[in-house]
Design a protein around this motif. Structure first.
Motif, PDB file in Angstrom:
ATOM      1  N   ASN A  84       4.472  -0.430 -14.446  1.00  0.00           N
ATOM      2  CA  ASN A  84       3.895   0.869 -14.749  1.00  0.00           C
ATOM      3  C   ASN A  84       2.371   0.834 -14.496  1.00  0.00           C
ATOM      4  N   GLY A  85       2.016   0.824 -13.217  1.00  0.00           N
ATOM      5  CA  GLY A  85       0.618   0.619 -12.838  1.00  0.00           C
ATOM      6  C   GLY A  85       0.352  -0.872 -12.757  1.00  0.00           C
ATOM      7  N   SER A  86      -0.707  -1.265 -12.010  1.00  0.00           N
ATOM      8  CA  SER A  86      -0.936  -2.714 -11.918  1.00  0.00           C
ATOM      9  C   SER A  86      -1.497  -3.260 -13.216  1.00  0.00           C
ATOM     10  N   ASP A  87      -2.034  -2.407 -14.087  1.00  0.00           N
ATOM     11  CA  ASP A  87      -2.424  -2.889 -15.419  1.00  0.00           C
ATOM     12  C   ASP A  87      -1.212  -3.484 -16.128  1.00  0.00           C
ATOM     13  N   ASP A  88      -0.095  -2.810 -16.038  1.00  0.00           N
ATOM     14  CA  ASP A  88       1.138  -3.299 -16.660  1.00  0.00           C
ATOM     15  C   ASP A  88       1.583  -4.607 -15.991  1.00  0.00           C
ATOM     16  N   THR A 110     -16.504  -8.682 -13.563  1.00  0.00           N
ATOM     17  CA  THR A 110     -15.198  -8.399 -12.982  1.00  0.00           C
ATOM     18  C   THR A 110     -14.516  -7.303 -13.784  1.00  0.00           C
ATOM     19  N   TYR A 111     -13.230  -7.119 -13.529  1.00  0.00           N
ATOM     20  CA  TYR A 111     -12.478  -6.074 -14.218  1.00  0.00           C
ATOM     21  C   TYR A 111     -12.454  -6.382 -15.721  1.00  0.00           C
ATOM     22  N   SER A 112     -13.001  -5.471 -16.522  1.00  0.00           N
ATOM     23  CA  SER A 112     -13.209  -5.792 -17.934  1.00  0.00           C
ATOM     24  C   SER A 112     -11.910  -5.765 -18.752  1.00  0.00           C
ATOM     25  N   ILE A 180      -4.441 -12.951  -7.409  1.00  0.00           N
ATOM     26  CA  ILE A 180      -5.467 -12.193  -6.693  1.00  0.00           C
ATOM     27  C   ILE A 180      -5.116 -10.714  -6.876  1.00  0.00           C
ATOM     28  N   ASP A 181      -6.026  -9.998  -7.531  1.00  0.00           N
ATOM     29  CA  ASP A 181      -5.825  -8.582  -7.857  1.00  0.00           C
ATOM     30  C   ASP A 181      -6.383  -7.753  -6.690  1.00  0.00           C
ATOM     31  N   GLU A 182      -5.467  -7.166  -5.909  1.00  0.00           N
ATOM     32  CA  GLU A 182      -5.885  -6.436  -4.699  1.00  0.00           C
ATOM     33  C   GLU A 182      -5.850  -4.914  -4.890  1.00  0.00           C
ATOM     34  N   ALA A 183      -6.298  -4.455  -6.053  1.00  0.00           N
ATOM     35  CA  ALA A 183      -6.269  -3.012  -6.330  1.00  0.00           C
ATOM     36  C   ALA A 183      -7.005  -2.205  -5.244  1.00  0.00           C
ATOM     37  N   TYR A 184      -8.056  -2.813  -4.652  1.00  0.00           N
ATOM     38  CA  TYR A 184      -8.912  -2.048  -3.726  1.00  0.00           C
ATOM     39  C   TYR A 184      -8.830  -2.525  -2.281  1.00  0.00           C
ATOM     40  N   VAL A 185      -7.881  -3.391  -1.982  1.00  0.00           N
ATOM     41  CA  VAL A 185      -7.900  -4.094  -0.695  1.00  0.00           C
ATOM     42  C   VAL A 185      -7.761  -3.162   0.513  1.00  0.00           C
ATOM     43  N   GLY A 206      -1.016  -5.345  -6.547  1.00  0.00           N
ATOM     44  CA  GLY A 206      -1.500  -4.150  -5.855  1.00  0.00           C
ATOM     45  C   GLY A 206      -1.126  -2.903  -6.638  1.00  0.00           C
ATOM     46  N   THR A 207      -1.651  -1.773  -6.179  1.00  0.00           N
ATOM     47  CA  THR A 207      -1.422  -0.527  -6.913  1.00  0.00           C
ATOM     48  C   THR A 207      -1.296   0.673  -5.978  1.00  0.00           C
ATOM     49  N   PHE A 208      -0.572   1.691  -6.419  1.00  0.00           N
ATOM     50  CA  PHE A 208      -0.492   2.963  -5.692  1.00  0.00           C
ATOM     51  C   PHE A 208      -1.550   3.950  -6.221  1.00  0.00           C
ATOM     52  N   SER A 209      -2.373   3.492  -7.176  1.00  0.00           N
ATOM     53  CA  SER A 209      -3.307   4.409  -7.840  1.00  0.00           C
ATOM     54  C   SER A 209      -4.509   4.775  -6.987  1.00  0.00           C
ATOM     55  N   LYS A 210      -4.926   3.866  -6.099  1.00  0.00           N
ATOM     56  CA  LYS A 210      -6.184   4.084  -5.376  1.00  0.00           C
ATOM     57  C   LYS A 210      -5.899   4.589  -3.964  1.00  0.00           C
ATOM     58  N   SER A 211      -5.405   3.703  -3.103  1.00  0.00           N
ATOM     59  CA  SER A 211      -5.246   4.068  -1.692  1.00  0.00           C
ATOM     60  C   SER A 211      -4.086   5.020  -1.464  1.00  0.00           C
ATOM     61  N   LEU A 217       1.068   8.696 -11.406  1.00  0.00           N
ATOM     62  CA  LEU A 217       2.483   8.270 -11.497  1.00  0.00           C
ATOM     63  C   LEU A 217       2.643   6.891 -12.106  1.00  0.00           C
ATOM     64  N   ARG A 218       1.603   6.065 -12.004  1.00  0.00           N
ATOM     65  CA  ARG A 218       1.602   4.702 -12.538  1.00  0.00           C
ATOM     66  C   ARG A 218       2.593   3.806 -11.798  1.00  0.00           C
ATOM     67  N   ILE A 219       2.220   3.366 -10.610  1.00  0.00           N
ATOM     68  CA  ILE A 219       3.036   2.399  -9.868  1.00  0.00           C
ATOM     69  C   ILE A 219       2.156   1.205  -9.488  1.00  0.00           C
TER      70      ILE A 219
END
Ligand code: PMP
Length: 352
Positions: A84-88, A110-112, A180-185, A206-211, A217-219
């Protein structure tokens, strides 16, 4: 007198996300959201969704979405984990993969959310300072540890490291799990997904939230060896079998299939980022070379905290972190060209 039961309540300082607002007039550049709508194919998938099917639980394994992601990244379905999002996803990974007495290590800037998860799950941790140029020094990570997590590109600095950097981290850490957290890759970074075939102890998230413009939707997903993914599945299935809902599965698959739209919107954000970076530099700002959908900037003769507050009065929201080393920096999400013109105009006004 205080009730005795209150002593059993958990005391924790949570992560604080960028402020949200229902005011549509706000130029919202504070949460690294995508300024463009999701893929028209994803929107259509939601419109076509059979709402009658909502009475059923979703596919427990979210298999259609796992398969779409696996095909996209050229890995097996068994190498994909969803949440449910890459945070999850990362929260599950911390619980599943970081179970040592040695500290988990990550950069100081880094990511707090990382230290918050460590304190929630009782995981010891240690930071290595990034250099004055905000680069991460791979050699720091040679020291024995209980696990490594590094965002690449890093946030909030926007700085990206190459695959050779990740290879070095892997060479130093044969005895640890590395995330390796690629949220912004997707905004110009170098992905390490291929390396997960070489290193069984490497997990890439990775995440569907940014790109993919689907923050709402939280994926989120992770790619790694079957060994790692099976442990993630076991931990996830120990607290919630259904972290990805049916609508997200349908829209997520459609988003992956619409690669043209994905590439177009990512390129557009990169183009706008380069324009805004140049404009700010010409106004005397120092702007780090960004590989993300945001920029990290400072100006020697101006207070970034005051600028952040001024912009807020002008309905332009950016992000300011009151943290050592970056107390005179701001993080600005890249919006549409129109939004960035408004932002630049207000910045000009502020610096006079
Ligand atoms: N990692 C990093 C570095 C982030 O900045 C974010 C966004 N706050 C996330 C992970 C999580 O994003 P999401 O849960 O929306 O996938």
């Amino acid at each position: 007198m205080e009730n005795l039961w209150t002593k059993n309540l958990r005391k924790i300082d949570p992560y604080v996300p960028g402020e949200q607002s229902s005011d549509r007039d706000i130029v919202k550049l504070n949460a690294n959201e995508n300024p463009y709508p999701p893929s028209p194919m994803a929107v259509q998938a939601i419109k076509n969704f059979d709402t009658g099917s909502l009475r059923f639980y979703p596919n427990a394994n979210a298999t259609p979405l796992k398969r779409a992601i696996a095909d996209y990244y050229n890995v097996g379905v068994e190498n994909v984990f969803l949440g449910n999002g890459s945070d999850d996803v990362i929260a599950v990974a911390f619980q599943a993969l970081f179970n040592s007495d040695l500290p988990v290590v990550f950069p100081d800037l880094t990511y707090s959310f990382y230290p918050v998860w460590c304190s929630l799950f009782g995981i010891p941790y240690k930071n290595y300072p990034v250099g004055d140029d905000f680069r991460i020094n791979a050699e720091d990570y040679e020291e024995k540890n209980g696990g490594v997590i590094i965002p690449n590109p890093n946030a909030p600095t926007s700085v990206g490291e190459g695959r050779d950097f990740v290879e070095k981290i892997m060479e130093y850490n044969a005895d640890s799990v590395v995330i390796i957290d690629e949220a912004y890759v997707d905004f110009g970074g170098e992905s390490s997904v291929e390396l997960t075939k070489k290193y069984e102890n490497l997990l890439v998230t990775g995440t569907f939230s940014k790109s993919r413009s689907l923050a709402g939707l939280r994926i989120g997903f992770a790619i790694g060896s079957e060994r790692l993914v099976s442990v993630l599945e076991a931990v996830k299935n120990s607290y919630n079998s259904y972290t990805v809902d049916s609508i997200s599965i349908a829209a997520g698959v459609a988003s992956i299939l619409d690669d043209d739209y994905f590439k177009q919107t990512c390129s557009k954000i990169i183009e706008t980022r380069q324009y805004v970076t140049a404009q700010m530099r010409s106004m005397g700002f120092k702007v780090l070379d960004s590989k993300t959908n945001f920029i990290f900037a400072t100006k020697d003769d101006a207070s970034m905290k005051d600028m952040f507050e001024y912009l807020k009065t002008q309905k332009v929201y950016i992000r300011y972190f009151s943290l050592p080393r970056i107390e005179n920096y701001v993080r600005i999400t890249i919006g549409t060209d129109r939004e960035m013109e408004i932002f630049l105009e207000k910045v000009k006004e502020y610096i006079g």
